[in-house]
Enzyme design. Structure first.
Site, PDB file in Angstrom:
ATOM      1  CB  THR A  13      26.695   2.920 -13.791  1.00 43.42           C
ATOM      2  OG1 THR A  13      27.120   3.946 -12.874  1.00 43.42           O
ATOM      3  CG2 THR A  13      27.330   3.218 -15.141  1.00 43.42           C
ATOM      4  CG  ASN A  14      21.784   6.574 -13.516  1.00 47.36           C
ATOM      5  OD1 ASN A  14      21.493   6.556 -14.714  1.00 47.36           O
ATOM      6  ND2 ASN A  14      21.002   6.073 -12.580  1.00 47.36           N
TER       7      ASN A  14
ATOM      8  CD  GLN B 112      29.516   9.119 -19.410  1.00 43.05           C
ATOM      9  OE1 GLN B 112      28.319   8.810 -19.415  1.00 43.05           O
ATOM     10  NE2 GLN B 112      30.399   8.558 -20.245  1.00 43.05           N
TER      11      GLN B 112
ATOM     12  CG  ASP C 257      27.404  -0.332  -4.573  1.00 45.13           C
ATOM     13  OD1 ASP C 257      27.046   0.713  -5.142  1.00 45.13           O
ATOM     14  OD2 ASP C 257      27.234  -0.523  -3.348  1.00 45.13           O
TER      15      ASP C 257
ATOM     16  CG  PHE D  33      34.528   9.773  -9.938  1.00 49.60           C
ATOM     17  CD1 PHE D  33      35.409   8.962 -10.635  1.00 49.60           C
ATOM     18  CD2 PHE D  33      33.538   9.179  -9.173  1.00 49.60           C
ATOM     19  CE1 PHE D  33      35.302   7.575 -10.558  1.00 49.60           C
ATOM     20  CE2 PHE D  33      33.425   7.785  -9.094  1.00 49.60           C
ATOM     21  CZ  PHE D  33      34.317   6.998  -9.789  1.00 49.60           C
TER      22      PHE D  33
ATOM     23  CG  ASP E   7      39.515   9.410  -7.952  1.00 46.97           C
ATOM     24  OD1 ASP E   7      39.587   8.346  -7.300  1.00 46.97           O
ATOM     25  OD2 ASP E   7      39.112   9.457  -9.124  1.00 46.97           O
TER      26      ASP E   7
ATOM     27  CG  HIS F 186      38.948   0.792  -6.896  1.00 46.62           C
ATOM     28  ND1 HIS F 186      39.925   1.768  -6.884  1.00 46.62           N
ATOM     29  CD2 HIS F 186      37.799   1.440  -7.181  1.00 46.62           C
ATOM     30  CE1 HIS F 186      39.383   2.945  -7.119  1.00 46.62           C
ATOM     31  NE2 HIS F 186      38.083   2.776  -7.319  1.00 46.62           N
TER      32      HIS F 186
HETATM   33  P1  ITT Z   1      25.858   4.094  -9.757  1.00 44.09           P
HETATM   34  O1  ITT Z   1      24.844   4.701 -10.679  1.00 44.09           O
HETATM   35  O2  ITT Z   1      26.769   3.120 -10.449  1.00 44.09           O
HETATM   36  O3  ITT Z   1      25.254   3.510  -8.515  1.00 44.09           O
HETATM   37  P2  ITT Z   1      27.162   5.921  -7.913  1.00 44.09           P
HETATM   38  O4  ITT Z   1      27.945   7.182  -8.108  1.00 44.09           O
HETATM   39  O5  ITT Z   1      25.920   5.983  -7.081  1.00 44.09           O
HETATM   40  O6  ITT Z   1      26.833   5.311  -9.355  1.00 44.09           O
HETATM   41  P3  ITT Z   1      28.201   4.032  -6.002  1.00 44.09           P
HETATM   42  O7  ITT Z   1      26.856   3.746  -5.473  1.00 44.09           O
HETATM   43  O8  ITT Z   1      29.108   2.876  -6.270  1.00 44.09           O
HETATM   44  O9  ITT Z   1      28.146   4.846  -7.358  1.00 44.09           O
HETATM   45  O10 ITT Z   1      28.828   5.096  -5.028  1.00 44.09           O
HETATM   46  C1  ITT Z   1      30.118   5.102  -4.747  1.00 44.09           C
HETATM   47  C2  ITT Z   1      30.585   6.501  -4.466  1.00 44.09           C
HETATM   48  O11 ITT Z   1      31.928   6.296  -4.045  1.00 44.09           O
HETATM   49  C3  ITT Z   1      30.650   7.390  -5.713  1.00 44.09           C
HETATM   50  O12 ITT Z   1      29.574   8.259  -5.842  1.00 44.09           O
HETATM   51  C4  ITT Z   1      31.956   8.163  -5.455  1.00 44.09           C
HETATM   52  O13 ITT Z   1      31.715   9.262  -4.625  1.00 44.09           O
HETATM   53  C5  ITT Z   1      32.782   7.164  -4.705  1.00 44.09           C
HETATM   54  N1  ITT Z   1      33.655   6.409  -5.630  1.00 44.09           N
HETATM   55  C6  ITT Z   1      33.370   5.273  -6.316  1.00 44.09           C
HETATM   56  N2  ITT Z   1      34.402   4.894  -7.070  1.00 44.09           N
HETATM   57  C7  ITT Z   1      35.362   5.813  -6.874  1.00 44.09           C
HETATM   58  C8  ITT Z   1      36.662   5.996  -7.387  1.00 44.09           C
HETATM   59  O14 ITT Z   1      37.189   5.172  -8.280  1.00 44.09           O
HETATM   60  N3  ITT Z   1      37.359   7.053  -6.986  1.00 44.09           N
HETATM   61  C9  ITT Z   1      36.846   7.913  -6.074  1.00 44.09           C
HETATM   62  N4  ITT Z   1      35.625   7.832  -5.552  1.00 44.09           N
HETATM   63  C10 ITT Z   1      34.879   6.790  -5.947  1.00 44.09           C
END
Ligand code: ITT
Length: 194
Positions: free
Chosen positions: A8-9, A11, A69, A149, A152, A177
């Site tokens: 993942t990117n 943090q 994801d 983030f 949330d 989750h």
């Molecule tokens: P990766 O490098 O892991 O892909 P990402 O930020 O692109 O990181 P995702 O593709 O899973 O992650 O995108 C999901 C988006 O959904 C993420 O950028 C957040 O905006 C939102 N998200 C994911 N988990 C969340 C959480 O626990 N609470 C709030 N928003 C969340």
């Protein structure tokens, strides 16, 4: 087997998952592994995108690794933003723009039911495994809180009175989750090979 690269990117995801795994396994983020790549997420399901992320890092390193994801699935929006959660308001991946778009689309909507769904993809000794964690809840009328983030500040999990944006990481973990999916991953790893 004690070391796992987390593909993942993001943090925030690293912090949340490390808070669940503790020192049971050594979790190494892409940044910590010195890997600087943007992994494409071209598919229409969380499952396919998660596998793509873990496969990409497995091909690159040959190491045991996992990815996840996550999508926010809003009932009244037919499951959107869902798999498009990161880019709902455009390719800049802007957290504020994304949540404002959800609030705008939900204006006047009485059914505020939503859920977060996390799919974890693990590649262990070349074999693929998948785990899922779901947190049911609802979308607020306006953003509340600055913790966490993404979405949330506009999501209240069932059983809570506050948004994730008003919770500490430990409090979010009571509902999250990501925590549920990570516990399944941990449970599998602890039984593996026994
Ligand atoms: P990766 O490098 O892991 O892909 P990402 O930020 O692109 O990181 P995702 O593709 O899973 O992650 O995108 C999901 C988006 O959904 C993420 O950028 C957040 O905006 C939102 N998200 C994911 N988990 C969340 C959480 O626990 N609470 C709030 N928003 C969340």
């Amino acid at each position: 087997m004690n070391k796992l690269i987390f593909a993942t990117n993001n943090q925030h995801k690293v912090d949340e998952i490390k808070s669940v795994i503790g020192n049971l396994f050594e979790v190494i983020s892409l940044k910590e592994a010195g890997i600087d790549i943007e992994i494409p997420e071209p598919f229409n399901t969380l499952e396919e995108n998660a596998v793509t992320k873990s496969e990409t890092i497995y091909k690159l390193t040959g190491e045991n690794c996992f990815s996840e994801d996550t999508g926010l699935e809003v009932k009244a929006l037919n499951g959107e933003p869902g798999v498009k959660s990161a880019r709902f308001a455009g390719d800049t991946r802007d957290f504020t723009g994304n949540l404002e778009k959800v609030l705008l689309k939900m204006k006047g909507e009485t059914n505020r039911t939503a859920r977060f769904r996390t799919v974890v993809s693990l590649i262990l000794n070349g074999e693929k495994y998948q785990f899922e964690g779901i947190c049911e809840g609802r979308i607020t009328e306006k953003a509340e809180g600055i913790s966490g983030f993404g979405y949330d500040p506009i999501f209240i999990p069932n059983g809570a009175a506050e948004t994730f944006g008003n919770m500490s990481l430990a409090e979010k973990n009571n509902y999250s989750h990501r925590k549920k999916a990570t516990e399944q991953l941990l449970d599998f790893l602890s039984r593996y090979g026994k």
